[in-house]
Motif scaffolding. Structure first.
Motif, PDB file in Angstrom:
ATOM      1  N   ALA A  71       0.823  -1.203  -0.021  1.00 49.26           N
ATOM      2  CA  ALA A  71       0.090   0.098   0.004  1.00 49.26           C
ATOM      3  C   ALA A  71       1.030   1.284   0.097  1.00 49.26           C
ATOM      4  CB  ALA A  71      -1.001   0.113   1.329  1.00 49.26           C
ATOM      5  N   TRP A  72       0.235   2.202  -0.489  1.00 46.15           N
ATOM      6  CA  TRP A  72       1.090   3.749  -0.328  1.00 46.15           C
ATOM      7  C   TRP A  72       0.014   4.695  -0.052  1.00 46.15           C
ATOM      8  CZ3 TRP A  72       1.949   5.492  -6.042  1.00 46.15           C
ATOM      9  CH2 TRP A  72       0.963   5.616  -6.743  1.00 46.15           C
ATOM     10  N   ASP A  73       0.340   6.009   0.226  1.00 42.99           N
ATOM     11  CA  ASP A  73      -0.320   6.836   0.776  1.00 42.99           C
ATOM     12  C   ASP A  73      -0.937   7.742  -0.189  1.00 42.99           C
ATOM     13  OD1 ASP A  73       1.787   8.231   0.058  1.00 42.99           O
ATOM     14  OD2 ASP A  73       2.478   9.072   2.002  1.00 42.99           O
ATOM     15  N   LYS A  74      -1.005   7.452  -1.738  1.00 45.69           N
ATOM     16  CA  LYS A  74      -1.354   8.399  -2.601  1.00 45.69           C
ATOM     17  C   LYS A  74      -2.940   8.025  -2.997  1.00 45.69           C
ATOM     18  CE  LYS A  74       3.226   9.359  -4.362  1.00 45.69           C
ATOM     19  NZ  LYS A  74       4.202   9.309  -5.448  1.00 45.69           N
ATOM     20  N   GLY A  75      -3.716   7.257  -2.377  1.00 46.37           N
ATOM     21  CA  GLY A  75      -4.964   7.080  -2.716  1.00 46.37           C
ATOM     22  C   GLY A  75      -4.887   5.742  -3.463  1.00 46.37           C
ATOM     23  N   ASP A 134      -4.223  -0.700  -3.625  1.00 46.11           N
ATOM     24  CA  ASP A 134      -3.796  -0.128  -2.825  1.00 46.11           C
ATOM     25  C   ASP A 134      -2.671   0.808  -3.159  1.00 46.11           C
ATOM     26  OD1 ASP A 134      -5.928  -0.620  -0.898  1.00 46.11           O
ATOM     27  OD2 ASP A 134      -4.771  -2.380  -0.103  1.00 46.11           O
ATOM     28  N   SER A 135      -2.127   0.427  -4.356  1.00 50.00           N
ATOM     29  CA  SER A 135      -0.921   1.218  -4.625  1.00 50.00           C
ATOM     30  C   SER A 135      -0.657   0.591  -6.277  1.00 50.00           C
ATOM     31  CB  SER A 135       0.572   0.742  -3.986  1.00 50.00           C
ATOM     32  OG  SER A 135       0.585  -0.541  -3.945  1.00 50.00           O
ATOM     33  N   ASP A 162     -10.171   7.575   1.331  1.00 53.26           N
ATOM     34  CA  ASP A 162      -9.462   7.832   2.602  1.00 53.26           C
ATOM     35  C   ASP A 162     -10.024   9.114   3.312  1.00 53.26           C
ATOM     36  OD1 ASP A 162      -7.538   5.771   2.314  1.00 53.26           O
ATOM     37  OD2 ASP A 162      -6.144   7.097   1.483  1.00 53.26           O
ATOM     38  N   THR A 207     -11.299  13.284  -3.800  1.00 54.34           N
ATOM     39  CA  THR A 207      -9.981  13.074  -4.410  1.00 54.34           C
ATOM     40  C   THR A 207     -10.258  13.004  -6.035  1.00 54.34           C
ATOM     41  OG1 THR A 207      -9.075  12.003  -2.843  1.00 54.34           O
ATOM     42  CG2 THR A 207      -7.753  11.889  -5.014  1.00 54.34           C
ATOM     43  N   SER A 267      -6.666  16.870  -4.228  1.00 51.84           N
ATOM     44  CA  SER A 267      -7.434  16.332  -2.950  1.00 51.84           C
ATOM     45  C   SER A 267      -7.623  17.594  -1.993  1.00 51.84           C
ATOM     46  CB  SER A 267      -6.435  15.361  -2.431  1.00 51.84           C
ATOM     47  OG  SER A 267      -7.142  14.962  -1.026  1.00 51.84           O
ATOM     48  N   CYS A 290      -7.927  17.407   1.025  1.00 47.45           N
ATOM     49  CA  CYS A 290      -7.136  17.390   2.146  1.00 47.45           C
ATOM     50  C   CYS A 290      -5.780  17.601   1.830  1.00 47.45           C
ATOM     51  CB  CYS A 290      -7.149  15.868   2.842  1.00 47.45           C
ATOM     52  SG  CYS A 290      -8.782  15.466   2.959  1.00 47.45           S
TER      53      CYS A 290
END
Length: 257
Positions: free
Chosen positions: A129-133, A149-150, A242, A246, A254, A256
């Motif tokens: 997984a990563w944090d970019k959606g 997830d990535s 998340d 987005t 995004s 956020c």
């Protein structure tokens, strides 16, 4: 030593030869887990596929190659042959990520394939997984888009689909039993082409799924998360990722930040 016969010969018989010893039974050697020391010299049959997906950095199209070779083993005392993936290759310069990590991953995946555990290795990559959606790549059996997830997970899923269409995995990414692999390779040798998934198992046909369409076509193409607005940067559709609206079109905006 010579033996003198002093009595009259009244008959004779031929002494039979000793019965041949039975051949020792072959020891089972699963061709699915048999370790291949290195990539063989010469030409291997390979599948080259273009993979398209949409993520935080926009639409991307990359190319992936998977090489296959026949592997011989012994199952139930009989010699059998199956086809296995033995090499994964991802040409450089396709992603913004550092090439050394892509190369390292493909080399590790190739080692896993030659070691007999490619199925587990690819399944593990799907958990990255990563944090970019979320990343949208491919369509499931119901004609709905699949989210990952990535980028790594999306590419791993695409590898599973290649192996599924080749008959090595089932549609859910699980290993096909060795007996079925033997039958599928024999089918290939008999009919001159690789085993094909049944028509009812094939993914729903979708024409150029990642290209934007207009008006009603875009609404009916299916799918995915509910639209919650439009991107202030590119006017693309916004979906919830998340907990944040987005840009689904891929510009990366995004709410956020």
């Amino acid at each position: 030593m010579a033996v003198e016969i002093t009595s009259k010969i009244v008959g004779y018989r031929i002494k039979p030869d000793a019965a041949p010893e039975p051949e020792p039974a072959l020891q089972d050697e699963n061709p699915l887990t048999l370790r291949i020391a290195s990539r063989p010299e010469g030409t291997l049959e390979a599948v080259s596929e273009k993979i398209s997906y949409v993520g935080a950095e926009g639409r991307k199209k990359v190319y992936l190659l998977v090489s296959f070779m026949p592997v011989e083993g012994v199952v139930g005392g009989k010699r059998v042959v199956i086809e296995r993936p033995v090499e994964f290759f991802f040409p450089s310069g396709q992603l913004s990520s550092e090439h050394q990590w892509i190369t390292a991953t493909m080399r590790s995946l190739s080692l896993a394939a030659r070691g007999g555990y490619a199925t587990q290795a690819v399944a593990d990559l799907r958990k990255v997984a990563w944090d970019k959606g979320l990343v949208r790549c491919g369509w499931n059996r119901h004609g709905k888009p699949v989210f990952h997830d990535s980028e790594v997970a999306a590419i791993a899923w695409s590898i599973q689909q290649i192996l599924y269409r080749r008959g090595f995995l089932d549609q859910d990414g699980h290993q096909v039993p060795v007996e079925a692999l033997v039958e599928r390779y024999a089918h290939r040798m008999t009919h001159g082409h690789a085993w094909q998934p049944p028509a009812e198992d094939a993914e729903a046909p979708v024409a150029d799924p990642l290209e934007p369409s207009d008006g009603a076509d875009k609404k009916s193409a299916g799918a995915g998360p509910a639209v919650v607005g439009h991107c202030p940067e590119c006017r693309g559709e916004l979906i919830m990722m998340d907990g944040c609206p987005t840009c689904y079109a891929g510009c990366g905006w995004s709410k956020c930040g």
